[in-house]
Design a protein around this motif. Structure first.
Motif, PDB file in Angstrom:
ATOM      1  N   PRO A 179     -16.665  -8.344  -0.455  1.00 45.80           N
ATOM      2  CA  PRO A 179     -15.308  -8.705  -0.874  1.00 45.80           C
ATOM      3  C   PRO A 179     -14.400  -9.085   0.290  1.00 45.80           C
ATOM      4  O   PRO A 179     -14.498  -8.520   1.391  1.00 45.80           O
ATOM      5  CB  PRO A 179     -14.800  -7.442  -1.585  1.00 45.80           C
ATOM      6  CG  PRO A 179     -15.649  -6.334  -1.080  1.00 45.80           C
ATOM      7  CD  PRO A 179     -16.979  -6.936  -0.755  1.00 45.80           C
ATOM      8  N   CYS A 180     -13.542 -10.061   0.047  1.00 49.53           N
ATOM      9  CA  CYS A 180     -12.471 -10.395   0.981  1.00 49.53           C
ATOM     10  C   CYS A 180     -11.338  -9.372   0.799  1.00 49.53           C
ATOM     11  O   CYS A 180     -11.304  -8.649  -0.192  1.00 49.53           O
ATOM     12  CB  CYS A 180     -11.955 -11.807   0.736  1.00 49.53           C
ATOM     13  SG  CYS A 180     -13.236 -13.085   0.848  1.00 49.53           S
ATOM     14  N   ARG A 181     -10.417  -9.356   1.745  1.00 49.57           N
ATOM     15  CA  ARG A 181      -9.348  -8.348   1.711  1.00 49.57           C
ATOM     16  C   ARG A 181      -7.988  -9.035   1.699  1.00 49.57           C
ATOM     17  O   ARG A 181      -7.707  -9.893   2.536  1.00 49.57           O
ATOM     18  CB  ARG A 181      -9.479  -7.415   2.912  1.00 49.57           C
ATOM     19  CG  ARG A 181      -8.394  -6.349   3.023  1.00 49.57           C
ATOM     20  CD  ARG A 181      -8.721  -5.379   4.155  1.00 49.57           C
ATOM     21  NE  ARG A 181      -8.980  -6.074   5.408  1.00 49.57           N
ATOM     22  CZ  ARG A 181      -8.022  -6.399   6.293  1.00 49.57           C
ATOM     23  NH1 ARG A 181      -6.759  -6.096   6.046  1.00 49.57           N
ATOM     24  NH2 ARG A 181      -8.353  -7.022   7.419  1.00 49.57           N
ATOM     25  N   LEU A 182      -7.137  -8.635   0.743  1.00 41.36           N
ATOM     26  CA  LEU A 182      -5.778  -9.167   0.680  1.00 41.36           C
ATOM     27  C   LEU A 182      -4.943  -8.586   1.817  1.00 41.36           C
ATOM     28  O   LEU A 182      -4.884  -7.366   2.000  1.00 41.36           O
ATOM     29  CB  LEU A 182      -5.146  -8.814  -0.672  1.00 41.36           C
ATOM     30  CG  LEU A 182      -3.656  -9.161  -0.847  1.00 41.36           C
ATOM     31  CD1 LEU A 182      -3.446 -10.671  -0.814  1.00 41.36           C
ATOM     32  CD2 LEU A 182      -3.114  -8.569  -2.146  1.00 41.36           C
ATOM     33  N   VAL A 183      -4.294  -9.477   2.595  1.00 40.77           N
ATOM     34  CA  VAL A 183      -3.403  -9.059   3.673  1.00 40.77           C
ATOM     35  C   VAL A 183      -2.012  -9.598   3.345  1.00 40.77           C
ATOM     36  O   VAL A 183      -1.782 -10.811   3.393  1.00 40.77           O
ATOM     37  CB  VAL A 183      -3.880  -9.598   5.035  1.00 40.77           C
ATOM     38  CG1 VAL A 183      -2.938  -9.128   6.144  1.00 40.77           C
ATOM     39  CG2 VAL A 183      -5.307  -9.153   5.320  1.00 40.77           C
ATOM     40  N   VAL A 184      -1.107  -8.705   2.987  1.00 42.67           N
ATOM     41  CA  VAL A 184       0.237  -9.113   2.590  1.00 42.67           C
ATOM     42  C   VAL A 184       1.149  -9.108   3.810  1.00 42.67           C
ATOM     43  O   VAL A 184       1.291  -8.088   4.492  1.00 42.67           O
ATOM     44  CB  VAL A 184       0.794  -8.183   1.497  1.00 42.67           C
ATOM     45  CG1 VAL A 184       2.218  -8.603   1.105  1.00 42.67           C
ATOM     46  CG2 VAL A 184      -0.116  -8.191   0.280  1.00 42.67           C
TER      47      VAL A 184
END
Length: 360
Positions: free
Chosen positions: A343-348
């Motif tokens: 999985p890719c990771r959301l970076v806000v």
């Protein structure tokens, strides 16, 4: 003691046989040597500062404890070297060494690179690419356990296992982030369909809208390319001369360079990011996404994780392999097919925000 300690010295100090020392220090003590004896052996080895001779162990086991890595451009590219770093960290933790050969995107060099590594008696092979893509796997990779990272086999008969990013899930989570901020009119500058990442991210984007029970507006998904100028021109088409009620409130991009172009276009048009339009990237490109003004919200590609996962699987396969290498020219059929999705990771960060007032 001036000379280097030997396994026999360890055996005498621990009060065990030399074969017991060999079993314990080569990881085969369980079931063969009593726990108390294993503890004494390890304590004796530490006292004498003893380490097994790597060359001697390799000769006995017919293992080189070397993993060959072929890359298309990872070594010379600033982007995906973390894949090799992740793989190398796992290999070193298990007492293996990695040797890397870079073909610099010349597919004609693939088979010769693999042959060179096989001549060095590598125990296994990994092929790593910059950017997700299908790979015409060199068939001589099948002579030893092998794995692919950030690429997948385009020939079913080869059947090498592959570790790749979960691009569909990444596209879905990116769109879900924007939908969660209240955006409903979201444009997607989607790279191009030549690279397999783009259609997968588009699928994830559509999946997120479907899960939310919302339609994707016609004309809001554009194949724009991958570079900054493509992002700029794509954003100008979406934003220039378009009245506020008709322009998208958020623009999702297939990579961070496209997102930079969108931010530049917004600045040219006097639009604030994210107050007037939210901008989202993809990749979390090193020294770009986090240093942009505003810093880019993005999906981080799991580069190091892919390398570590691929190497872990390869070493696990090696642990159940026979002690000797395949000596013939025919494929040994070591590797098992299948794809592992990481999985890719959301970076806000700062480039996305709530939908502008009156546009919810």
């Amino acid at each position: 003691m001036n000379r280097k300690a030997t396994a026999l010295d360890v055996a005498k100090l621990a009060g065990v046989s030399r074969s017991a020392v060999s079993l314990v220090l080569n990881g085969r003590g369980d079931g063969n040597v009593a726990k108390e004896s294993q503890l004494r052996i390890r304590e004796a080895a530490a006292t004498l500062n003893y380490t097994p001779n790597a060359i001697a162990v390799s000769l006995r086991n017919r293992r080189s404890r070397i993993i060959g890595i072929v890359s298309d451009q990872v070594v010379t590219s600033p982007f995906d070297g973390n894949i090799i770093a992740g793989a190398d960290a796992v290999a070193r933790s298990q007492g293996f060494v990695t040797v890397v050969m870079d073909t610099e995107l010349d597919e004609a060099r693939d088979e010769s690179a693999v042959a060179t590594l096989l001549d060095r008696q590598v125990d296994g092979l990994m092929y790593v690419t910059v950017g997700l893509r299908p790979l015409h796997v060199p068939l001589n990779m099948l002579r030893v356990p092998s794995v692919l990272a950030n690429c997948f086999d385009d020939r079913p008969e080869a059947g090498l296992p592959a570790v790749i990013p979960d691009e569909v899930r990444g596209g879905r989570e990116a769109a879900t982030h924007l939908l969660g901020l209240g955006h409903r009119d979201i444009a997607f500058l989607a790279g191009d369909s030549i690279r397999p990442a783009a259609p997968r991210r588009i699928q994830g984007h559509r999946d997120a809208f479907e899960a939310a029970g919302l339609p994707v507006r016609p004309g809001r998904i554009l194949e724009a390319g991958w570079d900054i100028d493509a992002g700029f021109h794509g954003a100008m088409k979406l934003l220039d001369g378009v009245a506020a009620p008709d322009r998208p409130t958020a623009i999702m991009c297939a990579n961070d360079r496209l997102a930079i172009g969108v931010v530049l276009a917004a600045n040219r048009l006097g639009l604030a990011v994210p107050q007037d339009v939210s901008v989202m990237g993809y990749d979390d490109e090193f020294r770009i996404a986090s240093t942009m003004v505003p810093a880019l919200t993005t999906m981080a590609l799991p580069l190091r994780e892919m390398g570590a996962t691929a190497m872990t699987g390869l070493l696990q396969e090696l642990s159940v392999e026979p002690e000797d290498h395949d000596d013939g020219g025919e494929p040994a059929g070591h590797s098992r097919p299948g794809q592992t999705l990481v999985p890719c990771r959301l970076v806000v960060r700062e480039s996305t925000g709530p939908v502008p007032a009156g546009r919810a």
